[in-house]
Design a protein around this motif. Structure first.
Motif, mmCIF file in Angstrom:
data_model
loop_
_atom_site.group_PDB
_atom_site.id
_atom_site.type_symbol
_atom_site.label_atom_id
_atom_site.label_comp_id
_atom_site.label_asym_id
_atom_site.label_seq_id
_atom_site.Cartn_x
_atom_site.Cartn_y
_atom_site.Cartn_z
ATOM 1 N N GLU A 150 0.851 -1.185 0.000
ATOM 2 C CA GLU A 150 0.000 0.000 0.000
ATOM 3 C C GLU A 150 0.890 1.239 0.000
ATOM 4 N N GLY A 151 0.587 2.180 -0.879
ATOM 5 C CA GLY A 151 1.300 3.444 -0.933
ATOM 6 C C GLY A 151 0.334 4.606 -0.793
ATOM 7 N N ARG A 152 0.744 5.636 -0.045
ATOM 8 C CA ARG A 152 -0.099 6.816 0.164
ATOM 9 C C ARG A 152 0.712 8.070 -0.160
ATOM 10 N N TYR A 153 0.033 9.007 -0.809
ATOM 11 C CA TYR A 153 0.695 10.258 -1.185
ATOM 12 C C TYR A 153 -0.250 11.418 -0.892
ATOM 13 N N LEU A 154 0.253 12.403 -0.174
ATOM 14 C CA LEU A 154 -0.537 13.580 0.185
ATOM 15 C C LEU A 154 0.080 14.797 -0.483
ATOM 16 N N SER A 155 -0.671 15.398 -1.421
ATOM 17 C CA SER A 155 -0.197 16.574 -2.133
ATOM 18 C C SER A 155 -0.917 17.814 -1.609
ATOM 19 N N ASP A 156 -0.604 18.957 -2.198
ATOM 20 C CA ASP A 156 -1.296 20.185 -1.824
ATOM 21 C C ASP A 156 -2.771 20.141 -2.199
ATOM 22 N N PHE A 157 -3.138 19.241 -3.117
ATOM 23 C CA PHE A 157 -4.526 19.180 -3.584
ATOM 24 C C PHE A 157 -5.350 18.130 -2.853
ATOM 25 N N GLY A 158 -4.715 17.038 -2.414
ATOM 26 C CA GLY A 158 -5.466 15.981 -1.757
ATOM 27 C C GLY A 158 -4.621 14.727 -1.612
ATOM 28 N N GLN A 159 -5.285 13.605 -1.288
ATOM 29 C CA GLN A 159 -4.582 12.358 -1.008
ATOM 30 C C GLN A 159 -4.863 11.317 -2.070
ATOM 31 N N SER A 160 -3.826 10.500 -2.358
ATOM 32 C CA SER A 160 -3.952 9.382 -3.288
ATOM 33 C C SER A 160 -3.488 8.109 -2.587
ATOM 34 N N ASP A 161 -4.183 7.010 -2.839
ATOM 35 C CA ASP A 161 -3.853 5.718 -2.232
ATOM 36 C C ASP A 161 -3.797 4.653 -3.319
ATOM 37 N N LEU A 162 -2.738 3.848 -3.292
ATOM 38 C CA LEU A 162 -2.585 2.734 -4.225
ATOM 39 C C LEU A 162 -2.365 1.467 -3.415
ATOM 40 N N GLN A 163 -3.182 0.440 -3.686
ATOM 41 C CA GLN A 163 -3.057 -0.849 -3.013
ATOM 42 C C GLN A 163 -2.932 -1.941 -4.063
ATOM 43 N N LEU A 164 -1.958 -2.837 -3.843
ATOM 44 C CA LEU A 164 -1.698 -3.927 -4.787
ATOM 45 C C LEU A 164 -1.571 -5.234 -4.027
ATOM 46 N N GLY A 165 -2.023 -6.299 -4.648
ATOM 47 C CA GLY A 165 -1.811 -7.637 -4.114
ATOM 48 C C GLY A 165 -1.357 -8.559 -5.236
ATOM 49 N N TYR A 166 -0.423 -9.459 -4.942
ATOM 50 C CA TYR A 166 0.111 -10.322 -6.004
ATOM 51 C C TYR A 166 0.511 -11.677 -5.437
ATOM 52 N N ALA A 167 0.067 -12.727 -6.119
ATOM 53 C CA ALA A 167 0.500 -14.097 -5.835
ATOM 54 C C ALA A 167 1.021 -14.692 -7.130
ATOM 55 N N GLY A 168 2.274 -15.063 -7.144
ATOM 56 C CA GLY A 168 2.874 -15.572 -8.371
ATOM 57 C C GLY A 168 2.457 -16.986 -8.704
ATOM 58 N N ASN A 169 2.132 -17.774 -7.678
ATOM 59 C CA ASN A 169 1.762 -19.178 -7.929
ATOM 60 C C ASN A 169 0.864 -19.658 -6.807
ATOM 61 N N ASP A 170 -0.426 -19.409 -6.952
ATOM 62 C CA ASP A 170 -1.414 -19.892 -5.997
ATOM 63 C C ASP A 170 -1.701 -21.354 -6.339
ATOM 64 N N ARG A 171 -1.115 -22.241 -5.562
ATOM 65 C CA ARG A 171 -1.190 -23.654 -5.901
ATOM 66 C C ARG A 171 -2.622 -24.189 -5.816
ATOM 67 N N GLU A 172 -3.358 -23.773 -4.826
ATOM 68 C CA GLU A 172 -4.729 -24.279 -4.676
ATOM 69 C C GLU A 172 -5.621 -23.800 -5.820
ATOM 70 N N TYR A 173 -5.465 -22.540 -6.220
ATOM 71 C CA TYR A 173 -6.274 -22.004 -7.311
ATOM 72 C C TYR A 173 -5.944 -22.718 -8.626
ATOM 73 N N ALA A 174 -4.660 -22.978 -8.859
ATOM 74 C CA ALA A 174 -4.260 -23.677 -10.085
ATOM 75 C C ALA A 174 -4.838 -25.084 -10.135
ATOM 76 N N ASP A 175 -4.961 -25.728 -8.972
ATOM 77 C CA ASP A 175 -5.541 -27.078 -8.937
ATOM 78 C C ASP A 175 -7.048 -27.041 -9.136
ATOM 79 N N GLU A 176 -7.704 -25.999 -8.609
ATOM 80 C CA GLU A 176 -9.162 -25.915 -8.674
ATOM 81 C C GLU A 176 -9.661 -25.491 -10.052
ATOM 82 N N VAL A 177 -8.907 -24.620 -10.727
ATOM 83 C CA VAL A 177 -9.362 -24.051 -11.996
ATOM 84 C C VAL A 177 -8.448 -24.557 -13.106
#
Length: 762
Positions: A275-302
């Motif tokens: 999660e990254g947050r940036y506060l400028s003179d105009f307002g606030q921005s928030d960026l959130q990221l999630g990443y899984a390179g190899n979800d073994r259970e999902y690969a087996d299910e789908v």
């Protein structure tokens, strides 16, 4: 033989300033949570006391004692009630030797050194009058702000705001209550920076080590500091096992920061969120990221998936000046199950559509202009292609009004380009295109203390230019004249109930609407339109459809009555009762997907009731009652209660729609002692004759830590009831692990306010 009396151990720093609840000032005791038995109190003479400032070597040293021996230009020896002071530094003890040549003061204890916000004690100490360095052996310490106390084999106060601790132990628990503590070979507390650091750290529960860090950095006040946050652990969202997360916070600059959270989920593998947050003179921005390179259970299910999964959420707000603002909100996930399987931090709910929108807005006292682009990602396998929402590329809205003598001219307008991938659809569902809608209006608003009247006439004009439209001319014009008459009266009287003065109002209201719309609008696509659910607020709308693709034909008169009871001591509305009905003079023929037409001469009776008899108790009910059949068509009732400190929470609700569904729910938090509370919620569907959601658990609080443990059943998209265990551990001063509070807050009204008050509102 007379036994020799054994000297009692001197009190620790924490014991010296600890006060039971009964001995605290009234205001401090009132703000103390019920699960805290007391708090720390500095002597009034110390708080905010002014003293000389400057380098220690430049400040005079004063010393006093009951007896003194002085050797000229060599040594000063003091004994009995010794006090040494130099600028902001002060220490008291039994004996002291001052070496004039070296500027060194040796003090024998028991000794104390007190300042604004801290207290130190020890057996003996060395102090340098030239540098201000203080070294205490067998020390105890107390920091009043974070309520942090501890002990050390050696404690060095290297400056006014910095303390170094050797072989130390610290906690935020009350004296004599070491439920948890941090033990480390070296600890440094920097009050100027608001941070503590430690080496070879052990977290102990009672006296049992449960976790080890080679190095740790932690806050000792509310300021931000880079470092590892408290690890999180628990059961994974998929119920497949446990997870362990070790977040790291980056305090990069005063106006931006980031948090990186690598975590291991049993059965799935490594998953990372940032999660990254940036506060400028105009307002606030928030960026959130999630990443899984190899979800073994999902690969087996789908089948066919490689297990790579990701999620993203970006929000920004900007205020350019008094009138102009900008905003943006963009969410995306790699697959439909990402939010339910993996998400822990992305601030997007598990809806069926993820919003992407960005635009600008202008607003002043007389007009509003807004332009934005918007789209959606549909993340449900159960929504047909024809029911997916259209993107708006762009959507431009303008509304404004101006006065012309006693008249008011107004305009509501909208231009939208609608787009959706309709390659697999036919008929109206295949169409894309542009829609321009403008509703000019002229009104005569008249107001007085006793009432108002507002007659108006206008035109609802819409023009379409369509693509992929095979049912005729792609250019469609629709013009609907509209007339309205809105009027009301105000009556009031003053009285009293239970010695409380109140003002009661009686507010009759007449509302007439007429719209001459073409009954057959079936050749117009449905881009964003729906039939509005009927309720008391719908009694005063000329159009029974939302959106712009249908304009309802109507010739109707609404008769309504509202009565309010206002507390004259507090100004609070204690009760409100509203009841109304629509009389129809013509049949309604315009439909949307076969709905919206009716030939009845009147509507059901629509009513609302709100009661707030005392602070913390609110009862709401609304519903529709059909006079002809003497049956309730639909209703919603809810009772919500909370005590002043939010320790007690209770809610009871019932929702009913005839021949469709009926659900009841009850939830609350009930303390069974000062420290233990029961948490629960249950939702039951009478039509399905089954439980559709439940939550049960308990919460334990004391003044230095808390734990929540709950079991939750929830209904999935496949209408299957699944279970999971949620928990949260909070160590005051170190943060928490787990994540039960978010789910409990969604289930129990008022729980988020309760969480805010638990440790924050002291």
């Amino acid at each position: 033989m007379v036994p020799v009396a054994q000297a009692e151990d001197p009190p620790t720093a924490a014991e010296m300033d600890w006060r039971p609840r009964a001995e605290l000032p009234v205001e401090a005791a009132r703000n103390l949570p019920s699960f805290c038995q007391g708090g720390y109190l500095q002597p009034a003479s110390v708080v905010g006391a002014a003293s000389e400032s400057g380098q220690p070597g430049d400040l005079p040293l004063s010393a006093s004692g009951l007896s003194a021996r002085y050797e000229m230009d060599s040594e000063l020896y003091l004994r009995g009630d010794v006090r040494i002071q130099q600028g902001p530094f002060a220490v008291t003890g039994d004996e002291a030797r001052y070496d004039q040549a070296s500027g060194r003061v040796s003090i024998q204890g028991p000794l104390t050194s007190r300042g604004d916000g801290f207290l130190l004690t020890g057996e003996r100490a060395d102090y340098s009058a030239d540098t201000g360095y203080l070294d205490i052996r067998m020390a105890t310490f107390l920091l009043h702000g974070p309520e942090m106390r501890g002990s050390a084999a050696q404690l060095a106060r290297t400056s006014d705001n910095r303390v170094q601790i050797g072989q130390g132990q610290l906690t935020t628990c009350a004296p004599g209550q070491n439920d948890w503590s941090i033990v480390a070979s070296e600890i440094e507390l920097d009050q100027a920076e608001g941070v503590g650091t430690a080496k070879h750290v052990r977290l102990q529960i009672k006296d049992i080590p449960v976790f080890y860090w080679p190095y740790a950095s932690f806050p000792i006040d509310d300021r931000r500091k880079s470092g590892f946050l408290y690890p999180a652990f628990g059961s994974s969202n998929a119920g497949n096992g446990g997870f362990l997360a070790v977040p790291y916070y980056f305090n990069l600059a005063p106006d931006y920061d980031a948090t990186l959270t690598p975590q291991f989920i049993s059965g799935r593998g490594l998953f990372t969120e940032v999660e990254g947050r940036y506060l400028s003179d105009f307002g606030q921005s928030d960026l959130q990221l999630g990443y899984a390179g190899n979800d073994r259970e999902y690969a087996d299910e789908v089948p066919g998936e490689d297990g790579e999964r990701w999620g993203l959420d970006f929000t920004t707000e900007a205020r350019f000046n008094r009138n102009w603002t900008g905003y943006g909100d963009y969410s995306a996930v790699s697959d439909n199950d990402y939010l339910s399987d993996l998400n822990r931090s992305l601030s997007i709910s598990q809806d069926t559509h993820l919003l992407r929108r960005g635009g600008v807005r202008y607003r002043d006292d007389h007009q509003m202009l807004e332009a934005y682009l918007s789209g959606y990602q549909t993340i449900s396998d159960f929504i047909a292609d024809a029911d997916r929402p259209y993107s708006q590329l762009p959507n431009v809205l303008y509304s404004g009004e101006t006065d012309l003598g006693p008249l008011t001219l107004g305009l509501d307008s909208q231009y939208t380009f609608f787009y959706r991938d309709n390659d697999d659809l036919t008929g109206l569902d295949q169409a894309n295109g542009q829609r321009l809608r403008a509703i000019p209006e002229i009104a005569l608003p008249l107001r007085a203390l006793w009432g108002y009247v507002r007659p108006s006439v206008g035109v609802d004009y819409t023009r379409y230019e369509l693509d992929d439209y095979g049912l005729g001319d792609p250019r469609i014009d629709r013009t609907v004249p509209v007339a309205e008459w809105d009027s009301g009266l105000y009556f009031d009287r003053k009285s009293s109930l239970f010695d409380v003065p109140y003002n009661q109002t009686l507010e009759p209201r007449l509302y007439y609407a007429w719209a001459d719309a073409d009954a057959d609008q079936s050749m117009i696509p449905d881009f964003d339109t729906a039939l509005r659910p009927f309720s008391f607020s719908e009694l005063f709308r000329p159009n029974r459809f939302s959106g712009g693709d249908r304009v309802g034909d109507t010739n109707q008169l609404t008769v309504a009555l509202t009565s309010r009871f206002n507390d004259l001591l507090t100004g609070r509305e204690r009760a409100r009762f509203s009841l109304g009905q629509v009389q129809y003079f013509d049949d309604r023929e315009v439909t949307l997907d076969g709905e919206g037409a009716a030939d009845s001469s009147d509507s059901p009776l629509a009513g609302e009731m709100v009661l707030r008899p005392v602070e913390g108790l609110e009862m709401r009910t609304s519903g529709l009652w059909e006079p002809r059949t003497s049956k309730t068509q639909e209703g919603r009732s809810q009772l919500v209660f909370h005590s002043e400190d939010y320790r007690y929470l209770a809610s009871v609700g019932h929702t009913y729609r005839r021949n469709e569904f009926e659900q009841s729910d009850i939830g609350g938090v009930v303390p069974v002692s000062d420290r233990v509370s029961l948490i629960g919620r249950w939702a039951f569907d009478s039509e399905l004759d089954r439980t559709v959601g439940s939550l049960a658990g308990l919460e334990y609080n004391n003044c230095c830590w808390s734990v929540q443990l709950v079991h939750q059943n929830y209904l999935t998209d496949e209408e299957e009831l699944q279970s999971r265990v949620l928990f949260q551990i909070e160590l005051k001063g170190l943060g928490g692990s787990g994540g039960s509070s978010r789910q409990i807050s969604e289930a129990i009204i008022g729980f988020d306010e309760r969480e805010r008050r638990r440790f924050g509102e002291r």
